[in-house]
Design an enzyme around this catalytic site. Structure first.
Site, PDB file in Angstrom:
ATOM      1  N   GLY A  41       0.845  -1.184   0.000  1.00  0.00           N
ATOM      2  CA  GLY A  41       0.000   0.000   0.000  1.00  0.00           C
ATOM      3  C   GLY A  41       0.879   1.232   0.000  1.00  0.00           C
ATOM      4  O   GLY A  41       1.923   1.250  -0.652  1.00  0.00           O
ATOM      5  N   LYS A  59       4.034   3.422   9.473  1.00  0.00           N
ATOM      6  CA  LYS A  59       4.891   4.602   9.689  1.00  0.00           C
ATOM      7  C   LYS A  59       4.140   5.779  10.298  1.00  0.00           C
ATOM      8  O   LYS A  59       4.611   6.420  11.221  1.00  0.00           O
ATOM      9  CB  LYS A  59       5.524   5.027   8.366  1.00  0.00           C
ATOM     10  CG  LYS A  59       6.481   3.964   7.835  1.00  0.00           C
ATOM     11  CD  LYS A  59       7.589   4.561   6.993  1.00  0.00           C
ATOM     12  CE  LYS A  59       8.543   3.480   6.484  1.00  0.00           C
ATOM     13  NZ  LYS A  59       8.047   2.840   5.268  1.00  0.00           N
ATOM     14  N   THR A 115      -1.144  -2.445   8.339  1.00  0.00           N
ATOM     15  CA  THR A 115      -2.280  -3.193   7.801  1.00  0.00           C
ATOM     16  C   THR A 115      -1.825  -3.987   6.591  1.00  0.00           C
ATOM     17  O   THR A 115      -1.210  -3.433   5.676  1.00  0.00           O
ATOM     18  CB  THR A 115      -3.405  -2.242   7.354  1.00  0.00           C
ATOM     19  OG1 THR A 115      -2.904  -1.340   6.358  1.00  0.00           O
ATOM     20  CG2 THR A 115      -3.988  -1.478   8.516  1.00  0.00           C
ATOM     21  N   GLU A 174      -7.893  -3.687   4.401  1.00  0.00           N
ATOM     22  CA  GLU A 174      -6.671  -3.654   5.189  1.00  0.00           C
ATOM     23  C   GLU A 174      -6.859  -4.421   6.490  1.00  0.00           C
ATOM     24  O   GLU A 174      -7.766  -4.135   7.269  1.00  0.00           O
ATOM     25  CB  GLU A 174      -6.307  -2.211   5.513  1.00  0.00           C
ATOM     26  CG  GLU A 174      -6.109  -1.332   4.283  1.00  0.00           C
ATOM     27  CD  GLU A 174      -5.654   0.062   4.684  1.00  0.00           C
ATOM     28  OE1 GLU A 174      -4.540   0.186   5.215  1.00  0.00           O
ATOM     29  OE2 GLU A 174      -6.433   1.009   4.496  1.00  0.00           O
ATOM     30  N   TYR A 194       4.700  -9.585   2.997  1.00  0.00           N
ATOM     31  CA  TYR A 194       4.254  -9.207   1.652  1.00  0.00           C
ATOM     32  C   TYR A 194       4.380 -10.422   0.724  1.00  0.00           C
ATOM     33  O   TYR A 194       5.318 -11.197   0.827  1.00  0.00           O
ATOM     34  CB  TYR A 194       5.138  -8.088   1.086  1.00  0.00           C
ATOM     35  CG  TYR A 194       4.898  -6.736   1.723  1.00  0.00           C
ATOM     36  CD1 TYR A 194       3.676  -6.087   1.564  1.00  0.00           C
ATOM     37  CD2 TYR A 194       5.900  -6.110   2.450  1.00  0.00           C
ATOM     38  CE1 TYR A 194       3.462  -4.830   2.133  1.00  0.00           C
ATOM     39  CE2 TYR A 194       5.688  -4.857   3.021  1.00  0.00           C
ATOM     40  CZ  TYR A 194       4.471  -4.227   2.864  1.00  0.00           C
ATOM     41  OH  TYR A 194       4.259  -2.992   3.412  1.00  0.00           O
ATOM     42  N   PHE A 230     -11.771  11.568   9.651  1.00  0.00           N
ATOM     43  CA  PHE A 230     -11.176  12.213  10.816  1.00  0.00           C
ATOM     44  C   PHE A 230     -10.366  13.415  10.358  1.00  0.00           C
ATOM     45  O   PHE A 230      -9.735  13.383   9.298  1.00  0.00           O
ATOM     46  CB  PHE A 230     -10.266  11.230  11.554  1.00  0.00           C
ATOM     47  CG  PHE A 230     -11.034  10.141  12.264  1.00  0.00           C
ATOM     48  CD1 PHE A 230     -11.457  10.303  13.570  1.00  0.00           C
ATOM     49  CD2 PHE A 230     -11.360   8.961  11.597  1.00  0.00           C
ATOM     50  CE1 PHE A 230     -12.188   9.307  14.213  1.00  0.00           C
ATOM     51  CE2 PHE A 230     -12.090   7.968  12.232  1.00  0.00           C
ATOM     52  CZ  PHE A 230     -12.507   8.141  13.546  1.00  0.00           C
TER      53      PHE A 230
HETATM   54  P1  ADP Z   1       1.349  -1.014   3.298  1.00  0.00           P
HETATM   55  O1  ADP Z   1       0.871   0.343   3.040  1.00  0.00           O
HETATM   56  O2  ADP Z   1       2.330  -1.500   2.271  1.00  0.00           O
HETATM   57  O3  ADP Z   1       0.232  -1.979   3.524  1.00  0.00           O
HETATM   58  P2  ADP Z   1       1.743  -0.842   6.161  1.00  0.00           P
HETATM   59  O4  ADP Z   1       2.474   0.284   6.781  1.00  0.00           O
HETATM   60  O5  ADP Z   1       0.280  -0.873   6.268  1.00  0.00           O
HETATM   61  O6  ADP Z   1       2.204  -0.914   4.646  1.00  0.00           O
HETATM   62  O7  ADP Z   1       2.371  -2.159   6.757  1.00  0.00           O
HETATM   63  C1  ADP Z   1       1.784  -3.388   6.405  1.00  0.00           C
HETATM   64  C2  ADP Z   1       2.755  -4.555   6.308  1.00  0.00           C
HETATM   65  O8  ADP Z   1       3.438  -4.735   7.556  1.00  0.00           O
HETATM   66  C3  ADP Z   1       1.988  -5.837   6.058  1.00  0.00           C
HETATM   67  O9  ADP Z   1       1.820  -6.104   4.689  1.00  0.00           O
HETATM   68  C4  ADP Z   1       2.845  -6.875   6.748  1.00  0.00           C
HETATM   69  O10 ADP Z   1       3.794  -7.371   5.838  1.00  0.00           O
HETATM   70  C5  ADP Z   1       3.567  -6.124   7.871  1.00  0.00           C
HETATM   71  N1  ADP Z   1       3.018  -6.270   9.234  1.00  0.00           N
HETATM   72  C6  ADP Z   1       3.782  -6.352  10.339  1.00  0.00           C
HETATM   73  N2  ADP Z   1       3.030  -6.436  11.441  1.00  0.00           N
HETATM   74  C7  ADP Z   1       1.722  -6.385  11.046  1.00  0.00           C
HETATM   75  C8  ADP Z   1       0.468  -6.413  11.751  1.00  0.00           C
HETATM   76  N3  ADP Z   1       0.424  -6.518  13.097  1.00  0.00           N
HETATM   77  N4  ADP Z   1      -0.673  -6.339  11.025  1.00  0.00           N
HETATM   78  C9  ADP Z   1      -0.618  -6.240   9.681  1.00  0.00           C
HETATM   79  N5  ADP Z   1       0.535  -6.214   8.975  1.00  0.00           N
HETATM   80  C10 ADP Z   1       1.700  -6.284   9.631  1.00  0.00           C
HETATM   81  N1  RBF Z   2      -9.377   5.437   7.641  1.00  0.00           N
HETATM   82  C1  RBF Z   2     -10.305   6.441   7.631  1.00  0.00           C
HETATM   83  O1  RBF Z   2     -10.157   7.399   6.886  1.00  0.00           O
HETATM   84  N2  RBF Z   2     -11.391   6.387   8.451  1.00  0.00           N
HETATM   85  C2  RBF Z   2     -11.620   5.396   9.327  1.00  0.00           C
HETATM   86  O2  RBF Z   2     -12.644   5.411  10.035  1.00  0.00           O
HETATM   87  C3  RBF Z   2     -10.656   4.332   9.386  1.00  0.00           C
HETATM   88  N3  RBF Z   2     -10.794   3.318  10.261  1.00  0.00           N
HETATM   89  C4  RBF Z   2      -9.839   2.342  10.336  1.00  0.00           C
HETATM   90  C5  RBF Z   2      -9.952   1.344  11.288  1.00  0.00           C
HETATM   91  C6  RBF Z   2      -8.988   0.359  11.405  1.00  0.00           C
HETATM   92  C7  RBF Z   2      -9.118  -0.698  12.462  1.00  0.00           C
HETATM   93  C8  RBF Z   2      -7.856   0.378  10.532  1.00  0.00           C
HETATM   94  C9  RBF Z   2      -6.799  -0.671  10.646  1.00  0.00           C
HETATM   95  C10 RBF Z   2      -7.742   1.359   9.585  1.00  0.00           C
HETATM   96  C11 RBF Z   2      -8.717   2.352   9.451  1.00  0.00           C
HETATM   97  N4  RBF Z   2      -8.618   3.375   8.514  1.00  0.00           N
HETATM   98  C12 RBF Z   2      -9.538   4.391   8.490  1.00  0.00           C
HETATM   99  C13 RBF Z   2      -7.660   3.247   7.398  1.00  0.00           C
HETATM  100  C14 RBF Z   2      -6.380   4.002   7.557  1.00  0.00           C
HETATM  101  O3  RBF Z   2      -6.602   5.291   7.080  1.00  0.00           O
HETATM  102  C15 RBF Z   2      -5.357   3.249   6.706  1.00  0.00           C
HETATM  103  O4  RBF Z   2      -5.072   2.006   7.317  1.00  0.00           O
HETATM  104  C16 RBF Z   2      -4.077   4.006   6.528  1.00  0.00           C
HETATM  105  O5  RBF Z   2      -4.333   5.244   5.960  1.00  0.00           O
HETATM  106  C17 RBF Z   2      -3.085   3.239   5.661  1.00  0.00           C
HETATM  107  O6  RBF Z   2      -3.608   2.997   4.386  1.00  0.00           O
HETATM  108 MG    MG Z   3      -1.383  -1.396   4.787  1.00  0.00          MG
END
Ligand code: ADP
Ligand code: RBF
Ligand code: MG
Length: 205
Positions: free
Chosen positions: A67, A73, A79, A142, A154, A172
């Protein structure tokens, strides 16, 4: 339906607001409505019909794709993004919002499977368009694994079973609001998964 027994207040609308606040419905910004006065002058509040996840259990299987790297970060909640095209038909009609369920990862390298591959993990899943960010309107799925995971996975195959709906996706104004809301989602999801009916799906094939 939330039922308040032994109600002492006479005024329904006032009672409704007071008890809505107690039940956390107001602070959660969840819509609720008056559902009547039951036996013993109990007050009943009801969440809208569509909070019931009629598609449960919904089983998804997908590769974990990249993603924006923002989950871990910027928000502190990584996710695992599922590959939407392969599960498109299954998720069409799925309400945008936050769900809870279980997930497992099938590692290609068996040595790596010790962590996530062995036991099912509690997850909260956001199905939506991330309205709090300006990154497009495509729907992403996610999966946040609640217990801490250190490694990336990944390209691996993730299997998820969605069991319940927590709330609709919201916009938000700042990261802080979203982060504290996600913390609550995790608390709710985790508690829901401890209920026997949901625990049973931890061993779902
Ligand atoms: P992206 O935007 O590429 O999805 P994220 O910052 O959301 O990056 O990080 C997601 C990646 O981190 C996942 O694809 C997985 O490989 C790793 N990861 C490590 N810990 C977790 C976790 N607790 N839940 C989900 N993904 C995790
Ligand atoms: N993004 C939103 O803009 N609104 C939300 O209400 C929202 N709820 C989330 C709830 C959970 C449990 C998670 C894991 C993510 C949620 N997000 C939401 C997505 C979030 O913006 C996204 O994971 C990051 O921007 C990375 O793509
Ligand atoms: Mg992600």
């Amino acid at each position: 339906i939330v039922v308040f027994q032994e109600l002492l207040l006479g005024d329904n609308s006032k009672a409704m607001k007071t008890f809505g606040e107690i039940a956390g419905l107001v602070s959660e910004k969840l819509p609720y409505e008056f559902a009547g006065v039951a036996e013993g002058n109990s007050l009943c509040l009801r969440l809208p019909e569509d909070y019931h996840f009629s598609g449960s259990p919904l089983r998804l299987k997908s590769k974990v794709v990249h993603g924006f790297q923002r989950g871990s970060k910027q928000l502190g909640f990584p996710t695992a993004n599922l590959h939407v095209p392969t599960i498109e038909t299954q998720i069409s009609g799925l309400k945008r919002g936050v769900y809870f369920g279980w997930a497992k990862v099938n590692f290609k390298d068996k040595a790596r499977s010790r962590e996530l591959g062995t036991a099912p993990r509690k997850v909260v899943v956001n199905v939506g368009q991330r309205p709090s960010f300006e990154d497009g309107t495509d729907v992403t799925i996610e999966v946040h694994v609640i217990s801490e995971v250190v490694e990336d996975f990944y390209g691996e195959e993730m299997r998820v079973v969605l069991l319940g709906f927590i709330r609709p996706e919201m916009k938000f104004d700042g990261i802080q609001g979203l982060v504290s809301r996600i913390r609550r989602d995790i608390g709710i999801g985790s508690k829901m998964l401890d209920i026997d009916a949901h625990k049973a799906f931890a061993v779902d094939a």
